[in-house]
Design a protein around this motif. Structure first.
Motif, PDB file in Angstrom:
ATOM      1  N   ARG A 193     -12.361  -2.055   3.029  1.00 49.79           N
ATOM      2  CA  ARG A 193     -12.987  -0.878   2.413  1.00 49.79           C
ATOM      3  C   ARG A 193     -11.987   0.222   2.092  1.00 49.79           C
ATOM      4  O   ARG A 193     -12.282   1.407   2.193  1.00 49.79           O
ATOM      5  CB  ARG A 193     -14.110  -0.348   3.310  1.00 49.79           C
ATOM      6  CG  ARG A 193     -15.296  -1.285   3.394  1.00 49.79           C
ATOM      7  CD  ARG A 193     -16.306  -0.837   4.416  1.00 49.79           C
ATOM      8  NE  ARG A 193     -15.826  -1.094   5.766  1.00 49.79           N
ATOM      9  CZ  ARG A 193     -16.500  -0.798   6.861  1.00 49.79           C
ATOM     10  NH1 ARG A 193     -17.680  -0.203   6.759  1.00 49.79           N
ATOM     11  NH2 ARG A 193     -16.012  -1.077   8.049  1.00 49.79           N
ATOM     12  N   GLY A 194     -10.776  -0.181   1.712  1.00 46.33           N
ATOM     13  CA  GLY A 194      -9.752   0.774   1.311  1.00 46.33           C
ATOM     14  C   GLY A 194      -8.853   0.144   0.266  1.00 46.33           C
ATOM     15  O   GLY A 194      -9.028  -1.011  -0.123  1.00 46.33           O
ATOM     16  N   ASP A 195      -7.877   0.898  -0.220  1.00 53.13           N
ATOM     17  CA  ASP A 195      -6.986   0.425  -1.266  1.00 53.13           C
ATOM     18  C   ASP A 195      -5.616   0.099  -0.681  1.00 53.13           C
ATOM     19  O   ASP A 195      -5.104   0.806   0.194  1.00 53.13           O
ATOM     20  CB  ASP A 195      -6.836   1.481  -2.359  1.00 53.13           C
ATOM     21  CG  ASP A 195      -8.143   1.713  -3.113  1.00 53.13           C
ATOM     22  OD1 ASP A 195      -9.003   0.808  -3.093  1.00 53.13           O
ATOM     23  OD2 ASP A 195      -8.297   2.793  -3.706  1.00 53.13           O
ATOM     24  N   LEU A 196      -5.018  -0.971  -1.200  1.00 52.41           N
ATOM     25  CA  LEU A 196      -3.712  -1.430  -0.754  1.00 52.41           C
ATOM     26  C   LEU A 196      -2.796  -1.582  -1.954  1.00 52.41           C
ATOM     27  O   LEU A 196      -3.194  -2.142  -2.976  1.00 52.41           O
ATOM     28  CB  LEU A 196      -3.850  -2.776  -0.042  1.00 52.41           C
ATOM     29  CG  LEU A 196      -2.564  -3.546   0.293  1.00 52.41           C
ATOM     30  CD1 LEU A 196      -1.711  -2.790   1.292  1.00 52.41           C
ATOM     31  CD2 LEU A 196      -2.904  -4.953   0.807  1.00 52.41           C
ATOM     32  N   GLU A 197      -1.562  -1.086  -1.825  1.00 61.71           N
ATOM     33  CA  GLU A 197      -0.529  -1.330  -2.830  1.00 61.71           C
ATOM     34  C   GLU A 197       0.709  -1.865  -2.126  1.00 61.71           C
ATOM     35  O   GLU A 197       1.144  -1.308  -1.115  1.00 61.71           O
ATOM     36  CB  GLU A 197      -0.176  -0.047  -3.597  1.00 61.71           C
ATOM     37  CG  GLU A 197      -1.307   0.497  -4.446  1.00 61.71           C
ATOM     38  CD  GLU A 197      -0.889   1.696  -5.273  1.00 61.71           C
ATOM     39  OE1 GLU A 197       0.344   1.874  -5.479  1.00 61.71           O
ATOM     40  OE2 GLU A 197      -1.755   2.452  -5.720  1.00 61.71           O
ATOM     41  N   ILE A 198       1.272  -2.940  -2.682  1.00 61.77           N
ATOM     42  CA  ILE A 198       2.489  -3.537  -2.146  1.00 61.77           C
ATOM     43  C   ILE A 198       3.515  -3.567  -3.266  1.00 61.77           C
ATOM     44  O   ILE A 198       3.326  -4.239  -4.283  1.00 61.77           O
ATOM     45  CB  ILE A 198       2.218  -4.958  -1.615  1.00 61.77           C
ATOM     46  CG1 ILE A 198       1.172  -4.916  -0.493  1.00 61.77           C
ATOM     47  CG2 ILE A 198       3.504  -5.597  -1.119  1.00 61.77           C
ATOM     48  CD1 ILE A 198       0.752  -6.277  -0.002  1.00 61.77           C
ATOM     49  N   HIS A 199       4.594  -2.812  -3.104  1.00 62.56           N
ATOM     50  CA  HIS A 199       5.621  -2.687  -4.124  1.00 62.56           C
ATOM     51  C   HIS A 199       6.949  -3.220  -3.592  1.00 62.56           C
ATOM     52  O   HIS A 199       7.445  -2.758  -2.557  1.00 62.56           O
ATOM     53  CB  HIS A 199       5.819  -1.220  -4.523  1.00 62.56           C
ATOM     54  CG  HIS A 199       4.618  -0.569  -5.115  1.00 62.56           C
ATOM     55  ND1 HIS A 199       4.430  -0.458  -6.480  1.00 62.56           N
ATOM     56  CD2 HIS A 199       3.538   0.016  -4.538  1.00 62.56           C
ATOM     57  CE1 HIS A 199       3.290   0.175  -6.718  1.00 62.56           C
ATOM     58  NE2 HIS A 199       2.727   0.476  -5.555  1.00 62.56           N
ATOM     59  N   HIS A 200       7.524  -4.190  -4.304  1.00 62.19           N
ATOM     60  CA  HIS A 200       8.884  -4.648  -4.023  1.00 62.19           C
ATOM     61  C   HIS A 200       9.076  -4.951  -2.531  1.00 62.19           C
ATOM     62  O   HIS A 200      10.030  -4.497  -1.897  1.00 62.19           O
ATOM     63  CB  HIS A 200       9.899  -3.613  -4.512  1.00 62.19           C
ATOM     64  CG  HIS A 200       9.691  -3.226  -5.942  1.00 62.19           C
ATOM     65  ND1 HIS A 200       9.916  -4.096  -6.996  1.00 62.19           N
ATOM     66  CD2 HIS A 200       9.224  -2.071  -6.497  1.00 62.19           C
ATOM     67  CE1 HIS A 200       9.628  -3.488  -8.140  1.00 62.19           C
ATOM     68  NE2 HIS A 200       9.205  -2.273  -7.868  1.00 62.19           N
ATOM     69  N   SER A 201       8.147  -5.717  -2.006  1.00 62.05           N
ATOM     70  CA  SER A 201       8.140  -6.046  -0.584  1.00 62.05           C
ATOM     71  C   SER A 201       8.003  -7.543  -0.383  1.00 62.05           C
ATOM     72  O   SER A 201       7.680  -8.287  -1.318  1.00 62.05           O
ATOM     73  CB  SER A 201       6.985  -5.310   0.122  1.00 62.05           C
ATOM     74  OG  SER A 201       7.164  -3.906   0.056  1.00 62.05           O
ATOM     75  N   LYS A 202       8.240  -7.981   0.837  1.00 64.10           N
ATOM     76  CA  LYS A 202       8.152  -9.395   1.180  1.00 64.10           C
ATOM     77  C   LYS A 202       7.187  -9.568   2.341  1.00 64.10           C
ATOM     78  O   LYS A 202       7.365  -8.964   3.405  1.00 64.10           O
ATOM     79  CB  LYS A 202       9.530  -9.943   1.548  1.00 64.10           C
ATOM     80  CG  LYS A 202       9.544 -11.433   1.859  1.00 64.10           C
ATOM     81  CD  LYS A 202      10.958 -11.906   2.165  1.00 64.10           C
ATOM     82  CE  LYS A 202      11.015 -13.402   2.470  1.00 64.10           C
ATOM     83  NZ  LYS A 202      12.404 -13.842   2.778  1.00 64.10           N
ATOM     84  N   ILE A 203       6.174 -10.422   2.134  1.00 58.78           N
ATOM     85  CA  ILE A 203       5.191 -10.747   3.164  1.00 58.78           C
ATOM     86  C   ILE A 203       5.404 -12.213   3.504  1.00 58.78           C
ATOM     87  O   ILE A 203       5.099 -13.096   2.691  1.00 58.78           O
ATOM     88  CB  ILE A 203       3.746 -10.522   2.662  1.00 58.78           C
ATOM     89  CG1 ILE A 203       3.615  -9.181   1.925  1.00 58.78           C
ATOM     90  CG2 ILE A 203       2.768 -10.626   3.815  1.00 58.78           C
ATOM     91  CD1 ILE A 203       3.909  -7.968   2.730  1.00 58.78           C
ATOM     92  N   LEU A 232       7.119 -10.661  -3.022  1.00 54.59           N
ATOM     93  CA  LEU A 232       7.133 -12.078  -2.670  1.00 54.59           C
ATOM     94  C   LEU A 232       6.241 -12.297  -1.468  1.00 54.59           C
ATOM     95  O   LEU A 232       6.376 -11.623  -0.444  1.00 54.59           O
ATOM     96  CB  LEU A 232       8.563 -12.516  -2.345  1.00 54.59           C
ATOM     97  CG  LEU A 232       8.739 -13.931  -1.780  1.00 54.59           C
ATOM     98  CD1 LEU A 232       8.305 -14.977  -2.804  1.00 54.59           C
ATOM     99  CD2 LEU A 232      10.181 -14.149  -1.358  1.00 54.59           C
ATOM    100  N   ILE A 233       5.316 -13.267  -1.603  1.00 55.33           N
ATOM    101  CA  ILE A 233       4.441 -13.652  -0.498  1.00 55.33           C
ATOM    102  C   ILE A 233       4.657 -15.136  -0.266  1.00 55.33           C
ATOM    103  O   ILE A 233       4.284 -15.968  -1.100  1.00 55.33           O
ATOM    104  CB  ILE A 233       2.974 -13.336  -0.826  1.00 55.33           C
ATOM    105  CG1 ILE A 233       2.813 -11.827  -1.055  1.00 55.33           C
ATOM    106  CG2 ILE A 233       2.049 -13.804   0.296  1.00 55.33           C
ATOM    107  CD1 ILE A 233       1.447 -11.417  -1.534  1.00 55.33           C
ATOM    108  N   THR A 234       5.260 -15.482   0.870  1.00 50.03           N
ATOM    109  CA  THR A 234       5.681 -16.861   1.068  1.00 50.03           C
ATOM    110  C   THR A 234       5.737 -17.227   2.548  1.00 50.03           C
ATOM    111  O   THR A 234       5.941 -16.371   3.409  1.00 50.03           O
ATOM    112  CB  THR A 234       7.068 -17.099   0.428  1.00 50.03           C
ATOM    113  OG1 THR A 234       7.395 -18.481   0.477  1.00 50.03           O
ATOM    114  CG2 THR A 234       8.156 -16.307   1.128  1.00 50.03           C
TER     115      THR A 234
END
Length: 297
Positions: A193-203, A232-234
């Protein structure tokens, strides 16, 4: 408080022990600037003391040199809007010692955290092993948490191993979220129930570990809007079923731009990289998603 299932992707736990509210008064003479000068858990010059004394809207600078680390005896509570800066020379580790989460953050505040490592949080029957961003007072207005140039690593929880964010804005910039785990959902990040931003990150290398009802090894998105840009999500794993990389649920909206989502895994064919509910909305632009077996788009 043990976690118990009460709906498809909703979980209940008992109230958090030791949580402080931001509804207490802050002195009108509180300083706008505080400096952390030692690695102690409490007392003069400590991070905990700085958090309790800084004025709303103030700044805390950690004046320590890597690889120094701050070892905590219990969770830190951030209950007012502030900026927390680690040293520019490199991130400083804030360690929970495998006995509590690292930080509890009241979601109605605007908070910026940079150049830190959030690690060793462990709350196996609760939410948010590294960071729990949620409402703990009587106010319900939504604030924002910006984390930049930081690492969230080796934290564990029932849900949201690295970060649990509820009813707030969470922005990650130039961050690594890796090697976190949750027993059930959201090994790396869980947003609700909120907003998420992922910038130039690695998960990467996050996991859900239960063989039953474990979903969303990297990220779980629920009833909110998410943007993933240049990231990148890997290598994330969902041991129990759906969404090795990302699980999108309950009318959540996801935009993926200039990003790569590959080499995540599940034991079934239900979205090793992305699993999306039929109610969700997804936009993918100039991105690579490898062998995704997806539902709903």
């Amino acid at each position: 408080g043990a976690i118990s299932r009460s709906g498809e992707l909703y979980w209940e736990c008992e109230p958090l022990s030791g949580a402080r509210s931001n509804d207490h008064a802050v002195s009108v003479n509180a300083p706008m600037n505080q400096v952390v000068t030692n690695t102690l858990d409490s007392g003069a010059g400590s991070l905990r003391m700085a958090l309790s004394e800084v004025s709303t809207g103030g700044t805390i600078n950690i004046n320590l040199q890597p690889p120094a680390s701050i070892q905590l005896d219990s969770q830190l509570v951030i209950d007012r809007s502030l900026t927390l800066n680690g040293p520019q020379a490199g991130p400083i580790a804030i360690l929970a010692g495998d006995s509590s989460r690292v930080m509890l953050i009241n979601a109605h505040n605007d908070i910026s955290i940079s150049n830190v490592i959030i690690s060793n949080g462990n709350v196996p029957e609760e939410w948010g092993g590294g960071i729990l961003q949620r409402h703990t007072g009587s106010r319900l207005d939504e604030g924002g948490l910006l984390i930049s140039n930081s690492i969230i690593r080796n934290n564990h929880a029932g849900q949201g191993g690295g970060v649990w964010s509820e009813r707030g804005r969470l922005i990650l910039q130039n961050c690594q979220v890796d090697s976190n785990s949750a027993q059930f959902t959201g090994g790396g990040i869980f947003t609700s129930r909120g907003d998420l931003e992922i910038h130039h990150s690695k998960i990467s290398a996050n996991a859900t570990t239960s063989s039953v009802d474990a979903e969303g090894g990297g990220i779980v998105l629920e009833l909110g809007k998410t943007k993933i840009i240049g990231s990148l999500i890997t290598g994330n794993v969902s041991a129990g079923g759906k969404g090795g990389g990302i699980l999108i649920n309950s009318e959540a909206q996801l935009s993926v731009i200039n990003s790569t989502i590959i080499n995540n895994s599940v034991p079934s064919s239900l979205g090793k990289n992305i699993y999306a509910s039929k109610q969700s909305q997804i936009s993918i632009v100039n991105s690579i998603i490898d062998n995704a077996a997806n539902q709903g788009f």
